[in-house]
Design an enzyme around this catalytic site. Structure first.
Site, PDB file in Angstrom:
ATOM      1  CE  LYS A  99      -2.289   4.002   7.266  1.00  0.00           C
ATOM      2  NZ  LYS A  99      -3.444   4.221   7.385  1.00  0.00           N
ATOM      3  NE  ARG A 138      -2.532   1.191   3.615  1.00  0.00           N
ATOM      4  CZ  ARG A 138      -3.357   0.388   4.898  1.00  0.00           C
ATOM      5  NH1 ARG A 138      -4.114   0.144   4.150  1.00  0.00           N
ATOM      6  NH2 ARG A 138      -2.314   1.244   6.030  1.00  0.00           N
ATOM      7  CD  GLU A 162     -12.528   4.793   5.057  1.00  0.00           C
ATOM      8  OE1 GLU A 162     -11.586   4.044   4.884  1.00  0.00           O
ATOM      9  OE2 GLU A 162     -11.824   5.495   4.497  1.00  0.00           O
TER      10      GLU A 162
HETATM   11  C1  PLP Z   1      -9.693   5.878   6.668  1.00  0.00           C
HETATM   12  C2  PLP Z   1      -9.457   4.639   7.523  1.00  0.00           C
HETATM   13  N1  PLP Z   1     -10.058   3.352   7.259  1.00  0.00           N
HETATM   14  C3  PLP Z   1      -9.294   2.656   6.999  1.00  0.00           C
HETATM   15  C4  PLP Z   1      -8.531   2.219   8.333  1.00  0.00           C
HETATM   16  C5  PLP Z   1      -7.937   0.894   8.576  1.00  0.00           C
HETATM   17  O1  PLP Z   1      -6.156  -0.023   7.630  1.00  0.00           O
HETATM   18  P1  PLP Z   1      -5.936  -0.737   8.207  1.00  0.00           P
HETATM   19  O2  PLP Z   1      -6.390  -1.549   8.251  1.00  0.00           O
HETATM   20  O3  PLP Z   1      -4.070  -1.316   6.608  1.00  0.00           O
HETATM   21  O4  PLP Z   1      -5.187  -0.612   9.306  1.00  0.00           O
HETATM   22  C6  PLP Z   1      -7.156   3.254   8.639  1.00  0.00           C
HETATM   23  C7  PLP Z   1      -5.964   2.684   9.125  1.00  0.00           C
HETATM   24  O5  PLP Z   1      -5.507   3.985   9.916  1.00  0.00           O
HETATM   25  C8  PLP Z   1      -7.872   4.309   7.769  1.00  0.00           C
HETATM   26  O6  PLP Z   1      -7.287   5.598   8.473  1.00  0.00           O
END
Ligand code: PLP
Length: 253
Positions: free
Chosen positions: A116, A21, A148
């Protein structure tokens, strides 16, 4: 650009997913890669060793590097890498047994949520609103559907027993833990539909839970103060949490 990777028993969890990612985020904004994957791994493992970290997270941030202020990219930037560890209980997460409360808020973010980046003011404000209202997380809502959480992926088990979460796209972050849970669902024979769900559907769900690297799987027991299912952490959320932790331990053993 940044990543947060869980550390369990002194080992990185789902690290390949985080590296993939990060690579994608860097490419999307044409930021040069400061080091190959092995370099990022070495930075993480050195930090874990030097800080004696057994359980917690590693935070890694890559920025384009020092330059005169301008919106356009500087011609030959040298990226800056900052990383640190944070010890915190993940397996014995304080709310894993009780479950957490979430509220719903409008999703006021931009349209490239799949990248991200540290540009997260809407999420910061949303998380603070959740805290002020006595909740653990805020679920963001767009066109009637939950996209989300401010820092987590959102799931329900609907009235038909189907696990529901948003499909991937530029409207959500592709959660690394989300993907791992979808794989576990396949292994466990839980029916899955990557299909949006409304706030009403969340209220009426059998179960709800959130996933994030820093929390694994956390059961949700209320949404906007309404009890979900029995009001206790649901059996599917509990099973995914246990399965995820066991799989992470087995992978790093
Ligand atoms: C907006 C958002 N969605 C989902 C996630 C979860 O992602 P991950 O499972 O890769 O930590 C995060 C993690 O910080 C996030 O900031």
């Amino acid at each position: 650009m940044y990543e947060v990777t869980a550390v369990l028993d002194g080992r990185l969890v789902d690290f390949e997913g985080h590296l993939a990612r990060l690579d994608r985020s860097l490419r999307e904004i044409e930021m040069p890669r400061p080091m190959p994957d092995e370099g990022f791994r070495e930075v993480h493992e050195t930090l874990i060793a030097e800080n004696g970290l057994k359980e917690g997270i590693v935070y890694l941030e890559v920025s384009r590097g020092p330059a005169e202020r301008d919106f356009a990219h500087p011609p030959m930037p040298t990226p800056t890498v900052v990383a640190f560890t944070q010890a915190r209980p993940l397996v014995d997460h304080p709310q894993a047994d009780t479950g957490v409360a979430v509220i719903t808020i409008p999703d006021i973010r931009w349209k490239r949520r799949d990248i991200k980046s540290t540009s997260m003011l809407p999420q910061v404000m949303g998380k603070q609103e959740a805290k002020t209202r006595g909740a653990y997380e805020a679920w963001m809502v767009e066109d009637g559907a939950v996209t989300e959480g401010t820092s987590s992926s959102a799931f329900i088990v609907d009235r038909d027993g189907v696990l529901r979460t948003q499909p991937l796209g530029s409207h959500i972050l592709p959660g690394v833990t989300r993907l791992a849970v979808l794989r576990l669902a396949q292994e466990d024979g839980v029916p899955v539909e990557e299909r949006p769900f409304s706030v009403e559907e969340a209220y009426e769900a059998r179960e709800a839970f959130m996933t994030a690297a820093s929390a694994f799987v956390l059961p949700i027991v209320t949404v906007d103060g309404r009890r979900i299912g029995t009001g206790e952490p649901g059996p599917i959320a509990r099973a995914f949490r246990a399965h995820y932790i066991a799989a992470a331990r087995a992978a790093s053993a």
